[in-house]
Write an enzyme that holds these catalytic residues in place. Structure first.
Site, PDB file in Angstrom:
ATOM      1  CG  ASP A  10       1.944  16.849  32.401  1.00  0.00           C
ATOM      2  OD1 ASP A  10       0.839  16.412  32.748  1.00  0.00           O
ATOM      3  OD2 ASP A  10       2.961  16.807  33.128  1.00  0.00           O
ATOM      4  CE  LYS A  77      -4.884  14.387  34.877  1.00  0.00           C
ATOM      5  NZ  LYS A  77      -3.437  14.530  34.747  1.00  0.00           N
ATOM      6  CD  GLU A 179      -0.851  12.101  33.185  1.00  0.00           C
ATOM      7  OE1 GLU A 179      -0.607  11.547  34.262  1.00  0.00           O
ATOM      8  OE2 GLU A 179      -1.746  12.958  33.060  1.00  0.00           O
ATOM      9  CG  ASP A 201       3.177   9.504  36.345  1.00  0.00           C
ATOM     10  OD1 ASP A 201       3.286  10.329  37.262  1.00  0.00           O
ATOM     11  OD2 ASP A 201       2.677   9.785  35.236  1.00  0.00           O
TER      12      ASP A 201
END
Ligand code: AMP
Length: 511
Positions: A10, A77, A179, A201
């Site tokens: 992850d 990211k 994810e 999320d």
């Protein structure tokens, strides 16, 4: 130990986590998180270069952040796979202390660190490499392969960037998975479920929501959505801006230009935000934050209440709820159809987020998965299902998060795959030449939900060459769009009359 262990990673905006499957326990795959120094399971996704030129990754980088803010890269990211002219790059430039600039050819974004320039892939590669090293040491075997998760709302280019980052350090990213889908695997594998779940999320940098139907080993995403620019960092920033405003009102001093002061405020803002998830009030004190022009030291002495934090971040929470409603609508389901609501990402620990979801669904979210670990666990399960020595057979049916289409002559987007189109997926379109003896056909492909093509992210400019000679309109070209299981697009073209393949070249640039 298995023949060749594929680990699950992850790769988070703020923290990363890795896991693997260590055989079976009670008939189910036994997932283990890979511990980092001191037994922690997460590694901060931070890269830095210190004043001696040493590269630091993870906690080592986080520890020296305050003193070396310009050479400490976090949140990378959010920038990976972005074109230099993207609005997001502009926004990032305003909130980070490190240098962000376009590359010489204006194609991609570069980071300035310790007087050198690095691509985002290189930064991600360093972090992936560190995770791989920790895993190799822990498992006492070299690791070459991984399943890596990305936000569901990542575009094709961002997915490709993660694969390229792996390549730079000899880590084969055997599969990219989303994810929320990964979190659903952590929840559902081995339980023989027949349920519809909603994964909410809210992590450090991104927000994703997916509605997923689980039928035993089949995980079918019904709809997904999100915002790549909505996460814990934005909650921190809302607090930071408030602190800066208050301090300026009181003292007339603007702290935003003082990197060391900013770093101290940032650190305390995040800690206070987390504290306020378990208490109603928290002090916000930083001694000797700056000096008056007369040389008098000044402190920040404030108090934060949970209410104030909720007021400052109310707009962010509303945005998550709007996206949730849209995704549920796209899935064709209603709140009553959802059996479980799963919370993933550290920012979902904020009580008001849970309260709002409880109200919306009419039931509290499930405690079925660990918010920080579920994504890595799901990735490890999926990785295991790809190994030679497995009998775990998982079927993931995912979707693309945003439409993919081509630019028409009027500048609008002709949608080839609508958002939430299932993947893998292929479509063909037939074009004709618009000039006599036209040798090439150029197509610009975009991903996004805006009807004007260039308001979306460009995936590339595809040139098909070697078209048969003929008068305008007489020669046809059949173009195939292929989106693979990872959400990555490839294109090819042929002459449908002769079946000759045309040569395809891709140029990824921003016009
Ligand atoms: P993740 O990307 O899932 O690691 O999420 C990390 C984000 O969650 C960071 O922005 C943290 O500040 C935030 N976070 C972690 N714990 C809490 C908490 N107890 N309350 C509020 N936010 C938290």
């Amino acid at each position: 130990m298995t023949k060749e262990t594929i680990i699950g990673i992850d790769l988070g905006t703020t923290n990363s986590c890795a896991a693997y499957v260590d055989g079976y326990k009670d008939g189910n795959p036994n997932v283990r998180l890979i511990p980092y120094k001191g037994g922690d399971y997460t590694i901060p996704s931070i890269f830095a270069v210190d004043d001696k030129g040493n590269e630091l990754i993870g906690y080592e980088a986080k520890r020296q952040w305050q003193l070396n803010a310009r050479n400490t890269i976090y949140g990378a990211k959010r920038l990976v796979g972005r074109t230099a002219t993207s609005d997001i790059v502009e926004t990032m430039k305003r909130v980070v202390q490190y240098g962000v600039k376009p590359s010489a050819d204006n194609k991609e974004v570069l980071i300035e660190v310790a007087k050198r320039e690095m691509s985002l892939q290189e930064v991600s590669a360093r972090i992936l490499n560190k995770i791989r090293d920790v895993a190799s040491n822990h498992l006492r075997t070299p690791i070459h392969k991984a399943v890596v998760t990305v936000p569901a709302y990542f575009s094709d280019r961002q997915r490709q960037s993660v694969k390229e980052a792996g390549k730079l350090v000899g880590l084969e990213v055997v599969r990219i998975i989303n994810e929320p889908t990964s979190a659903a695997l952590a929840y559902g594998v081995g339980k023989h479920l027949n349920q519809k779940v909603c994964i909410f999320d809210l992590g450090g940098g991104t927000f994703d929501v997916s509605v997923i139907e689980i039928r035993d080993q089949v995980f079918e995403v019904k709809a997904t959505g999100g915002d790549i620019f909505l996460g814990g960092i934005d909650f921190d920033n809302a607090m930071i801006h408030y602190v800066l405003r208050e301090f300026q009102t009181k003292t007339g001093i603007d702290l935003s230009t003082d990197p060391v002061a900013m770093q101290r405020i940032k650190d305390l803002a995040e800690r206070t935000k987390m504290d306020l998830s378990s208490r109603e009030e928290a002090p916000f004190n930083i001694p000797f934050i700056t000096m008056t022009p007369q040389g008098q030291p000044l402190n920040i002495e404030m108090k934060f209440s949970r209410k104030l934090l909720e007021q400052l971040t109310g707009e962010l929470i509303e945005r998550t709820l709007k996206i949730l409603q849209k995704v549920l609508h796209d899935s064709g389901l209603s709140t009553h159809d959802i059996d479980e609501v799963m919370l993933v990402g550290g920012q979902t620990r904020m009580p008001i987020v849970q309260d709002k979801l409880t109200k919306y669904f009419g039931k509290p979210p499930s405690k079925g998965v660990h918010p920080d670990e579920a994504v890595a666990i799901g990735a490890a399960l999926y990785a295991f299902s790809l190994q030679d020595d497995t009998n775990l057979k998982l079927q993931l049916l995912d979707v693309i998060p945003m439409a993919i289409g081509l630019e028409k002559a009027d500048g609008n987007l002709h949608i080839v795959f609508p958002r939430n189109a299932p993947i893998p997926n292929a479509k063909q379109i037939i074009g004709t030449t618009s000039a006599d003896n036209q040798a090439e056909l150029i197509m610009r492909i975009w991903q996004g939900d805006h009807e004007v093509a260039d308001k979306n992210e460009q995936l590339g400019e595809f040139t098909f060459s070697g078209i048969r000679q003929g008068p305008s309109g007489a020669v046809r070209v059949e173009i195939t769009f292929d989106v693979n299981v990872e959400g990555i697009l490839t294109m090819r073209a042929q002459d449908p009359d002769t079946k000759n393949e045309l040569t395809t070249t891709v140029r990824v640039t921003q016009s």
